[in-house]
Scaffold this motif. Structure first.
Motif, mmCIF file in Angstrom:
data_model
loop_
_atom_site.group_PDB
_atom_site.id
_atom_site.type_symbol
_atom_site.label_atom_id
_atom_site.label_comp_id
_atom_site.label_asym_id
_atom_site.label_seq_id
_atom_site.Cartn_x
_atom_site.Cartn_y
_atom_site.Cartn_z
ATOM 1 N N GLU A 137 12.070 36.588 10.584
ATOM 2 C CA GLU A 137 13.752 36.927 10.509
ATOM 3 C C GLU A 137 13.912 37.988 9.541
ATOM 4 O O GLU A 137 14.961 38.567 9.754
ATOM 5 N N TRP A 192 11.467 33.309 7.600
ATOM 6 C CA TRP A 192 10.693 33.031 8.870
ATOM 7 C C TRP A 192 10.914 31.912 9.108
ATOM 8 O O TRP A 192 11.396 30.788 8.518
ATOM 9 N N TRP A 209 8.067 38.229 16.541
ATOM 10 C CA TRP A 209 7.165 37.039 16.271
ATOM 11 C C TRP A 209 5.830 37.489 16.138
ATOM 12 O O TRP A 209 5.310 38.395 16.709
ATOM 13 N N GLY A 237 14.104 37.040 18.225
ATOM 14 C CA GLY A 237 13.590 37.627 16.904
ATOM 15 C C GLY A 237 12.191 37.977 17.241
ATOM 16 O O GLY A 237 11.680 37.625 18.426
ATOM 17 N N GLY A 260 16.327 40.423 15.496
ATOM 18 C CA GLY A 260 16.629 39.394 14.968
ATOM 19 C C GLY A 260 18.048 38.637 15.388
ATOM 20 O O GLY A 260 18.497 39.360 16.424
ATOM 21 N N VAL A 299 8.342 33.126 13.917
ATOM 22 C CA VAL A 299 9.638 33.924 14.161
ATOM 23 C C VAL A 299 9.683 34.765 12.777
ATOM 24 O O VAL A 299 10.256 33.861 11.620
#
Length: 308
Positions: free
Chosen positions: A245, A286, A234, A232, A227, A243
Motif C-alpha cells: 500500500e 502492506w 501486489w 492495489g 493504491g 498488497v
C-alpha cells in the motif's frame, strides 16, 4: 431543467449534491447499481442517504441500456442525463432518451487520456499536469464538446488517493457554474482538438503485479498508481499474495550482494526490498490480499515474487 443522474461512485455523489442544491434543476431520479453489484466499482458509493436528502427517487439497475431503464427515463422525460461514475457504454437508444443531451465527467485533460483507468495512468505516465473535464457525451470515446475544465499540477509523489481527491474537489468546485450555464442556455461548448487526443486502456488486477527487476522509482510509481481507492499493487511472498500500500525508494549501498526482489532488512516502520537498479523500496504499509495485516516479523528472510 429536469435531470437524471446515473452513477455509483464518489463523483456521482458530488454531482447529486450539486444538482440538489441548484434551484435551476429538478433531479427526477438517480440510477445506480444495486448493492449486490457494488464490486463493479472499487470506489463504489451508496447513494441512498444522499438521494433521500435530495428528495429524489433512487432506482437500482444493472444495465443502463435495458428496456427497464428506458421505460423509467421515458416516464421522467429529462432534459439532460448526467452520466457520472458509470462504467457501461451508453447505447444509441439511451443517448437519444434525453431531450437535450448527456453530460459526463472525466478525470483527465481531454482530449488527452480519453478512456479507462485514467487516474492510475496519469501517475504511471508521470504526467506533470492533469485536469477535470465536464463534457457533452457523443458517439465517440470521451470526445464530445467541453463544458468546463479545471487544470492542476500533479505532484511528483502523487498517489491514486491524492489524485482522486483533487479531481473530486475540482468537480465540486466546477459543476455548480456549469449547471447554471447549461440551465440558462449559456454553456460555452469547446470542441476537442483531435490532434492532441490520446487514449488510456483498461487495467486489470494482473497489471498491478510488482516487477522487482524494474528500477525502484518505477516500481514505487506502480504502487502509488494502483493504491486506494483501487485494489492495489501486489506481489507474492512465500506463496501468499501481499498488497503493497505504501513504499518509497531508498539507496542500498550496503546490500550489493543481494538478489533482486529479496527482502534484505526489517525496520521498525517496515521492510526493504532490493530492486533491479540496485536501489530498494522501503515498504511501510502492506496487507494480505484477503486476510488483513501481515506482521513485519513474519517476512524477514523471504523473497518477494518477481513479475512472471
Amino acid at each position: 431543467m429536469r435531470a437524471i443522474l446515473v452513477g455509483a461512485v464518489e463523483s456521482s455523489r458530488i454531482a447529486l449534491q450539486c444538482l440538489a442544491r441548484s434551484p435551476a434543476w429538478d433531479l427526477g431520479a438517480i440510477f445506480t447499481l444495486p448493492p449486490e453489484l457494488a464490486q463493479r466499482h472499487s470506489d463504489f458509493v451508496d447513494l441512498s442517504a444522499d438521494a433521500r436528502a435530495a428528495g429524489a427517487p433512487l432506482i437500482t439497475l444493472s444495465n443502463i441500456n435495458s428496456d427497464a431503464a428506458f421505460a423509467e427515463i421515458k416516464a421522467i422525460d429529462p432534459d439532460y442525463i448526467f452520466v457520472i461514475g458509470w462504467s457501461q457504454i451508453c447505447g444509441a437508444r439511451f443517448m437519444a432518451s434525453a431531450r437535450l443531451g448527456l453530460i459526463g465527467f472525466h478525470p483527465a485533460p481531454l482530449p488527452r487520456l480519453r478512456g479507462r483507468a485514467v487516474i492510475p495512468w496519469t501517475i504511471l505516465l508521470d504526467e506533470p499536469i492533469s485536469a477535470s473535464s465536464l463534457f457533452l457525451i457523443d458517439e465517440g470515446v470521451d470526445s464530445g464538446p467541453i463544458l468546463g475544465q479545471r487544470y492542476f499540477h500533479v505532484a511528483p509523489d502523487e498517489t491514486a488517493a491524492t489524485l482522486y481527491a483533487k479531481h473530486m474537489a475540482m468537480l465540486d468546485d466546477m459543476l455548480p457554474s456549469v449547471l447554471d450555464d447549461v440551465a440558462q442556455c449559456k454553456a460555452r461548448m469547446q470542441s476537442q482538438d483531435e490532434r492532441y487526443a490520446t487514449y488510456a486502456t483498461r487495467r486489470r488486477p494482473e497489471d498491478a503485479v510488482i516487477d522487482w527487476s524494474e528500477p525502484a522509482d518505477k516500481a514505487g510509481r506502480l504502487i502509488r498508481a494502483c493504491g486506494a481507492p483501487y485494489p492495489g499493487a501486489w506481489t507474492m511472498l512465500d506463496g501468499e499474495r501481499i498488497v503493497i500500500e505504501e513504499a518509497r525508494p531508498v539507496c542500498l549501498p550496503q546490500y550489493r550482494a543481494a538478489m533482486t526482489g529479496q527482502i534484505v532488512e526489517r525496520q521498525t516502520d517496515g521492510f526493504l526490498v532490493k530492486c533491479g537498479d540496485g536501489r530498494g523500496l522501503l515498504v511501510t504499509r502492506w496487507r494480505r490480499a484477503r486476510e488483513g495485516p501481515l506482521p513485519v516479523h513474519a517476512i524477514l528472510g523471504l523473497r518477494a515474487g518477481a513479475k512472471q
